[in-house]
Enzyme design. Structure first.
Site, PDB file in Angstrom:
ATOM      1  N   LYS A 142       0.828  -1.202   0.000  1.00 12.92           N
ATOM      2  CA  LYS A 142       0.000   0.000   0.000  1.00 12.92           C
ATOM      3  C   LYS A 142       0.864   1.254   0.000  1.00 12.92           C
ATOM      4  O   LYS A 142       1.741   1.413   0.857  1.00 12.92           O
ATOM      5  CB  LYS A 142      -0.933   0.008   1.215  1.00 12.92           C
ATOM      6  CG  LYS A 142      -2.016  -1.052   1.156  1.00 12.92           C
ATOM      7  CD  LYS A 142      -2.903  -1.029   2.390  1.00 12.92           C
ATOM      8  CE  LYS A 142      -3.917   0.072   2.330  1.00 12.92           C
ATOM      9  NZ  LYS A 142      -4.884  -0.006   3.464  1.00 12.92           N
ATOM     10  N   ILE A 143       0.593   2.123  -0.966  1.00  6.49           N
ATOM     11  CA  ILE A 143       1.308   3.387  -1.091  1.00  6.49           C
ATOM     12  C   ILE A 143       0.276   4.508  -1.121  1.00  6.49           C
ATOM     13  O   ILE A 143      -0.676   4.455  -1.894  1.00  6.49           O
ATOM     14  CB  ILE A 143       2.160   3.424  -2.376  1.00  6.49           C
ATOM     15  CG1 ILE A 143       3.230   2.330  -2.334  1.00  6.49           C
ATOM     16  CG2 ILE A 143       2.797   4.794  -2.565  1.00  6.49           C
ATOM     17  CD1 ILE A 143       4.042   2.218  -3.606  1.00  6.49           C
TER      18      ILE A 143
END
Length: 365
Positions: A142-143
């Site tokens: 997750k970014i």
């Protein structure tokens, strides 16, 4: 075969049902297995708040924390070990779903350190390290979709790593995210990566938009007629943007090479205003080729009394734009709303990460 009729109706429509929670207790007790079998669960997401809550309340972590303490592990090392172990174990549980769906689902997400949200290079390095550490093909890193996150998304996708882009609030930023994804796929292709092995979702936050807009509407007029309209309209406009981008010639060229559509993921679907139906962000956002990641309370509510009436999103762009036009006419600065929500989103995750560090530090001492 999904046992629950409401969740089966969603699944049949093309909605992938993910749980917005992950903990060692769910892993060890077989709870994930039960949800896969009975509720058609096909994925799970985590974030710093989820891990902070799990570490503070579950005794299943005690033995590992004691072992890490005896080994003299630092707080950062201990947190990294605990969270990657949980995600790896969860990924193993969902591996059969991953294989059955050809890699589309069966995904488990793990967030980069939220303190890096405004540092692109460090985000890239952290994402690559997490990918290698977990070492599972059904991981999604997750970014956050901050401005610094956008080039990081491109670089991480270019390395053949699947990405869950989080903290998206505006359609404008969502378009930037899709551009970053396509650029990453082009670079991945030039590096010789198999594009079919790269999966991505774009996590569009829902309930927080209503919470912020409703607060501003309340300051203008009590029981304003536009209360509760912004979030669903916003998500429907995002879906229309997705359909536009992923029918373009640029996309078709990548699709011919095996690339997969970056699906919209409806996040923050737990209803915050108790005057609204507790399943509204599931019922009203049901659409093909989407993901809805629900907290357990919402998942249970959907199973019990959802009102699944087919595709509630496709073809709704014009109506949704009218809602936005009406909000602007009422004096709501939507650009400011989205800016505030992004900043608050990063701050909340950073606060939770620090709480997680504090919890583990106390246990290590």
């Amino acid at each position: 075969m999904v046992a629950n009729a409401n969740l089966k109706a969603l699944s049949d429509l093309g909605v992938s049902i993910w749980l917005d929670d992950l903990s060692r207790r769910r892993i060890k007790t077989g709870h994930f297995d039960e949800l896969i079998k009975d509720y058609g669960l096909v994925g799970a997401t985590s974030n710093p708040t989820i891990f902070a809550n799990a570490l503070s309340r579950e005794t299943e972590y005690d033995q590992q924390v004691d072992e890490l303490a005896r080994a003299g592990a630092s707080t950062d090392t201990a947190v990294r070990t605990i969270t990657t172990d949980d995600v790896r174990d969860a990924a193993d549980i969902f591996r059969t779903v991953h294989d059955r769906t050809g890699g589309v689902d069966g995904r488990v997400s793990l967030e980069v350190d939220p303190r890096l949200a405004y540092d692109s290079d460090k985000t890239v390095a952290e994402a690559i390290d997490l990918w290698k550490t977990v070492d599972r093909p059904n991981l999604m890193v997750k970014i956050p979709a901050t401005e610094a996150g956008l080039p990081a998304i491109t670089k991480v996708i270019a390395e053949g790593i699947s990405v869950n882009v989080t903290l998206i609030f505006s359609v404008e930023r969502y378009r930037d995210v899709m551009d970053a994804y396509l650029a990453g796929l082009e670079q991945a292709k030039s590096k010789g990566h198999d594009l079919a092995s790269i999966e991505s979702v774009a996590s569009f936050f829902v309930s927080r938009v209503d919470a912020e807009v409703d607060k501003r509407l309340d300051a203008i007029q009590e029981n304003h007629p536009l209360r509760g309209e912004a979030a669903i309209a916003n998500a429907r406009l995002a879906y229309a943007a997705c359909q536009e981008v992923f029918s373009s010639e640029k996309w078709k060229a990548l699709e011919a090479e095996g690339a997969r559509v970056q699906r919209p993921l409806w996040a923050s679907t737990g209803v915050k205003d108790k005057s609204y139906s507790d399943t509204r962000y599931v019922d009203e956002l049901a659409a093909p080729n989407t993901v809805n990641t629900m907290p357990e309370s919402t998942l249970e509510a959907v199973a019990d009394h959802a009102d699944v009436r087919g595709d509630r999103v496709t073809g709704m762009a014009a109506e949704s734009q009218r809602v936005f036009d009406d909000l602007a006419a009422a004096g709501i600065d939507l650009d400011d709303v989205f800016k505030v929500l992004e900043e608050e989103g990063v701050e909340k995750f950073e606060k939770s990460w620090n709480e997680l560090l504090d919890t583990v530090s106390e246990r290590l001492s």
